[in-house]
Design a protein around this motif. Sequence first.
Motif, PDB file in Angstrom:
ATOM      1  N   SER A 100       0.809  -1.220   0.000  1.00 22.14           N
ATOM      2  CA  SER A 100       0.000   0.000   0.000  1.00 22.14           C
ATOM      3  C   SER A 100       0.837   1.263   0.000  1.00 22.14           C
ATOM      4  O   SER A 100       0.371   2.320  -0.445  1.00 22.14           O
ATOM      5  CB  SER A 100      -0.955  -0.002   1.202  1.00 22.14           C
ATOM      6  OG  SER A 100      -0.232   0.026   2.426  1.00 22.14           O
ATOM      7  N   GLN A 101       2.077   1.169   0.486  1.00 19.00           N
ATOM      8  CA  GLN A 101       2.974   2.338   0.491  1.00 19.00           C
ATOM      9  C   GLN A 101       4.016   2.232  -0.613  1.00 19.00           C
ATOM     10  O   GLN A 101       5.017   2.949  -0.596  1.00 19.00           O
ATOM     11  CB  GLN A 101       3.664   2.455   1.856  1.00 19.00           C
ATOM     12  CG  GLN A 101       2.721   2.549   3.034  1.00 19.00           C
ATOM     13  CD  GLN A 101       1.792   3.735   2.947  1.00 19.00           C
ATOM     14  OE1 GLN A 101       2.221   4.851   2.638  1.00 19.00           O
ATOM     15  NE2 GLN A 101       0.508   3.499   3.207  1.00 19.00           N
ATOM     16  N   GLY A 102       3.778   1.338  -1.578  1.00 24.83           N
ATOM     17  CA  GLY A 102       4.715   1.175  -2.690  1.00 24.83           C
ATOM     18  C   GLY A 102       5.827   0.201  -2.354  1.00 24.83           C
ATOM     19  O   GLY A 102       5.737  -0.592  -1.421  1.00 24.83           O
ATOM     20  N   MET A 103       6.905   0.304  -3.132  1.00 25.73           N
ATOM     21  CA  MET A 103       8.057  -0.575  -2.940  1.00 25.73           C
ATOM     22  C   MET A 103       9.107   0.121  -2.074  1.00 25.73           C
ATOM     23  O   MET A 103       9.301   1.324  -2.191  1.00 25.73           O
ATOM     24  CB  MET A 103       8.669  -0.930  -4.291  1.00 25.73           C
ATOM     25  CG  MET A 103       7.815  -1.879  -5.107  1.00 25.73           C
ATOM     26  SD  MET A 103       7.840  -3.575  -4.488  1.00 25.73           S
ATOM     27  CE  MET A 103       9.406  -4.160  -5.177  1.00 25.73           C
ATOM     28  N   PRO A 104       9.843  -0.633  -1.252  1.00 19.79           N
ATOM     29  CA  PRO A 104       9.652  -2.046  -0.977  1.00 19.79           C
ATOM     30  C   PRO A 104       8.448  -2.265  -0.063  1.00 19.79           C
ATOM     31  O   PRO A 104       8.047  -1.366   0.664  1.00 19.79           O
ATOM     32  CB  PRO A 104      10.955  -2.443  -0.283  1.00 19.79           C
ATOM     33  CG  PRO A 104      11.393  -1.198   0.407  1.00 19.79           C
ATOM     34  CD  PRO A 104      11.002  -0.072  -0.507  1.00 19.79           C
ATOM     35  N   PRO A 105       7.872  -3.452  -0.077  1.00 20.51           N
ATOM     36  CA  PRO A 105       6.686  -3.714   0.730  1.00 20.51           C
ATOM     37  C   PRO A 105       7.029  -3.855   2.210  1.00 20.51           C
ATOM     38  O   PRO A 105       8.190  -3.996   2.592  1.00 20.51           O
ATOM     39  CB  PRO A 105       6.173  -5.041   0.169  1.00 20.51           C
ATOM     40  CG  PRO A 105       7.423  -5.729  -0.293  1.00 20.51           C
ATOM     41  CD  PRO A 105       8.293  -4.636  -0.847  1.00 20.51           C
ATOM     42  N   GLN A 106       5.988  -3.831   3.023  1.00 22.69           N
ATOM     43  CA  GLN A 106       6.110  -4.110   4.446  1.00 22.69           C
ATOM     44  C   GLN A 106       5.316  -5.389   4.743  1.00 22.69           C
ATOM     45  O   GLN A 106       4.578  -5.883   3.898  1.00 22.69           O
ATOM     46  CB  GLN A 106       5.567  -2.942   5.274  1.00 22.69           C
ATOM     47  CG  GLN A 106       6.211  -1.605   4.961  1.00 22.69           C
ATOM     48  CD  GLN A 106       7.699  -1.604   5.252  1.00 22.69           C
ATOM     49  OE1 GLN A 106       8.122  -2.076   6.306  1.00 22.69           O
ATOM     50  NE2 GLN A 106       8.480  -1.078   4.327  1.00 22.69           N
ATOM     51  N   LEU A 107       5.450  -5.898   5.951  1.00 20.87           N
ATOM     52  CA  LEU A 107       4.656  -7.048   6.365  1.00 20.87           C
ATOM     53  C   LEU A 107       3.380  -6.582   7.054  1.00 20.87           C
ATOM     54  O   LEU A 107       3.414  -5.637   7.834  1.00 20.87           O
ATOM     55  CB  LEU A 107       5.438  -7.926   7.348  1.00 20.87           C
ATOM     56  CG  LEU A 107       6.711  -8.611   6.834  1.00 20.87           C
ATOM     57  CD1 LEU A 107       7.358  -9.388   7.973  1.00 20.87           C
ATOM     58  CD2 LEU A 107       6.412  -9.530   5.664  1.00 20.87           C
ATOM     59  N   PHE A 108       2.256  -7.243   6.773  1.00 24.61           N
ATOM     60  CA  PHE A 108       1.043  -6.914   7.525  1.00 24.61           C
ATOM     61  C   PHE A 108       0.830  -7.870   8.684  1.00 24.61           C
ATOM     62  O   PHE A 108      -0.099  -7.700   9.471  1.00 24.61           O
ATOM     63  CB  PHE A 108      -0.192  -6.842   6.620  1.00 24.61           C
ATOM     64  CG  PHE A 108      -0.574  -8.102   5.900  1.00 24.61           C
ATOM     65  CD1 PHE A 108      -1.230  -9.135   6.544  1.00 24.61           C
ATOM     66  CD2 PHE A 108      -0.300  -8.244   4.543  1.00 24.61           C
ATOM     67  CE1 PHE A 108      -1.602 -10.278   5.876  1.00 24.61           C
ATOM     68  CE2 PHE A 108      -0.680  -9.393   3.859  1.00 24.61           C
ATOM     69  CZ  PHE A 108      -1.326 -10.413   4.523  1.00 24.61           C
ATOM     70  N   VAL A 109       1.678  -8.873   8.814  1.00 22.52           N
ATOM     71  CA  VAL A 109       1.699  -9.731   9.993  1.00 22.52           C
ATOM     72  C   VAL A 109       3.108 -10.295  10.096  1.00 22.52           C
ATOM     73  O   VAL A 109       3.760 -10.561   9.094  1.00 22.52           O
ATOM     74  CB  VAL A 109       0.660 -10.870   9.904  1.00 22.52           C
ATOM     75  CG1 VAL A 109       0.936 -11.788   8.723  1.00 22.52           C
ATOM     76  CG2 VAL A 109       0.626 -11.679  11.182  1.00 22.52           C
ATOM     77  N   GLY A 110       3.587 -10.446  11.316  1.00 24.94           N
ATOM     78  CA  GLY A 110       4.918 -11.008  11.450  1.00 24.94           C
ATOM     79  C   GLY A 110       5.418 -11.000  12.876  1.00 24.94           C
ATOM     80  O   GLY A 110       4.884 -10.308  13.739  1.00 24.94           O
ATOM     81  N   LEU A 111       6.445 -11.796  13.130  1.00 27.11           N
ATOM     82  CA  LEU A 111       7.184 -11.903  14.377  1.00 27.11           C
ATOM     83  C   LEU A 111       6.411 -12.639  15.469  1.00 27.11           C
ATOM     84  O   LEU A 111       6.910 -13.586  16.061  1.00 27.11           O
ATOM     85  CB  LEU A 111       7.657 -10.529  14.863  1.00 27.11           C
ATOM     86  CG  LEU A 111       8.548  -9.753  13.871  1.00 27.11           C
ATOM     87  CD1 LEU A 111       9.004  -8.451  14.499  1.00 27.11           C
ATOM     88  CD2 LEU A 111       9.735 -10.583  13.421  1.00 27.11           C
ATOM     89  N   THR A 112       5.192 -12.200  15.779  1.00 23.80           N
ATOM     90  CA  THR A 112       4.407 -12.892  16.807  1.00 23.80           C
ATOM     91  C   THR A 112       3.277 -13.728  16.199  1.00 23.80           C
ATOM     92  O   THR A 112       2.498 -14.348  16.919  1.00 23.80           O
ATOM     93  CB  THR A 112       3.798 -11.888  17.810  1.00 23.80           C
ATOM     94  OG1 THR A 112       2.964 -10.970  17.105  1.00 23.80           O
ATOM     95  CG2 THR A 112       4.902 -11.121  18.525  1.00 23.80           C
ATOM     96  N   ASP A 113       3.199 -13.730  14.879  1.00 24.78           N
ATOM     97  CA  ASP A 113       2.216 -14.533  14.153  1.00 24.78           C
ATOM     98  C   ASP A 113       2.743 -14.653  12.727  1.00 24.78           C
ATOM     99  O   ASP A 113       3.764 -14.062  12.371  1.00 24.78           O
ATOM    100  CB  ASP A 113       0.839 -13.861  14.174  1.00 24.78           C
ATOM    101  CG  ASP A 113      -0.297 -14.806  13.767  1.00 24.78           C
ATOM    102  OD1 ASP A 113      -0.038 -16.020  13.624  1.00 24.78           O
ATOM    103  OD2 ASP A 113      -1.428 -14.318  13.580  1.00 24.78           O
ATOM    104  N   SER A 114       2.063 -15.428  11.903  1.00 29.66           N
ATOM    105  CA  SER A 114       2.463 -15.566  10.511  1.00 29.66           C
ATOM    106  C   SER A 114       1.239 -15.870   9.673  1.00 29.66           C
ATOM    107  O   SER A 114       0.205 -16.315  10.181  1.00 29.66           O
ATOM    108  CB  SER A 114       3.500 -16.678  10.347  1.00 29.66           C
ATOM    109  OG  SER A 114       2.920 -17.943  10.638  1.00 29.66           O
ATOM    110  N   LEU A 115       1.352 -15.630   8.382  1.00 32.00           N
ATOM    111  CA  LEU A 115       0.248 -15.953   7.493  1.00 32.00           C
ATOM    112  C   LEU A 115       0.050 -17.469   7.436  1.00 32.00           C
ATOM    113  O   LEU A 115      -1.082 -17.951   7.340  1.00 32.00           O
ATOM    114  CB  LEU A 115       0.527 -15.387   6.097  1.00 32.00           C
ATOM    115  CG  LEU A 115      -0.649 -15.317   5.115  1.00 32.00           C
ATOM    116  CD1 LEU A 115      -1.869 -14.661   5.753  1.00 32.00           C
ATOM    117  CD2 LEU A 115      -0.228 -14.574   3.862  1.00 32.00           C
TER     118      LEU A 115
END
Length: 214
Positions: A100-115
């Motif tokens: 949503s903020q362009g490149m490079p992407p960010q994670l929308f879930v991580g570290l304490t959970d995962s997809l």
Amino acid sequence: MKIGILGTGAVGQTLGAKLLSLGHEVMLGARQAGNEKAITWVQQHGGNASEGAFEDAAQFGELLIVATLGTGTVAAVTQAGAANAAGKPVIDLTNPLDFSQGMPPQLFVGLTDSLGEQVQRALPGAYVVKTLNLVNVAQMIDPASANGGGEPTMFLCGDNAAAKQQVTAVLQQLGWRRITDLGGIKEARATEPFVLLWVRYGIVHNTWTHALTF
């Protein structure tokens, strides 16, 4: 075997075509049956190729592959139906990338959970195995093409040993030789964030054929 793929984009189509060439029957699943891209793909490959809705592909497959955009993954597997996936190995090759903020992407879930864990929670009776999420689709089906030739490493993780053995066999059919089992599905918390480094390397070097080698 019969393989159901959730996702009709380039990854699902390319991986599906390779699996057809290996003798498997493949159904591409979309939100609705009659997806234009899926119909064209079936017309191109015929024979053991078919298409349907997510739930159709989940019912059809003895093994399922989740090849959707990360942002649509949980919705896709929820539509596919937990009952349709119960007792089956499910390869999750998605990544929780936020563009949503362009490149490079960010994670929308991580570290304490995962997809990967979210997919497992949505399909509690299935055996989710996270793998193939750290390479381009061209390298998924031809690992020797990575890094100009060689033997890249592929990780997998999941809670069911038998499912991981089945998925390992599929990876070997695709040409993977260096396969490392990291343990349970929670290990996706380590492999999913690693894709951020993969993307940044690709941006810097203007290449998308790279893969990890350990």
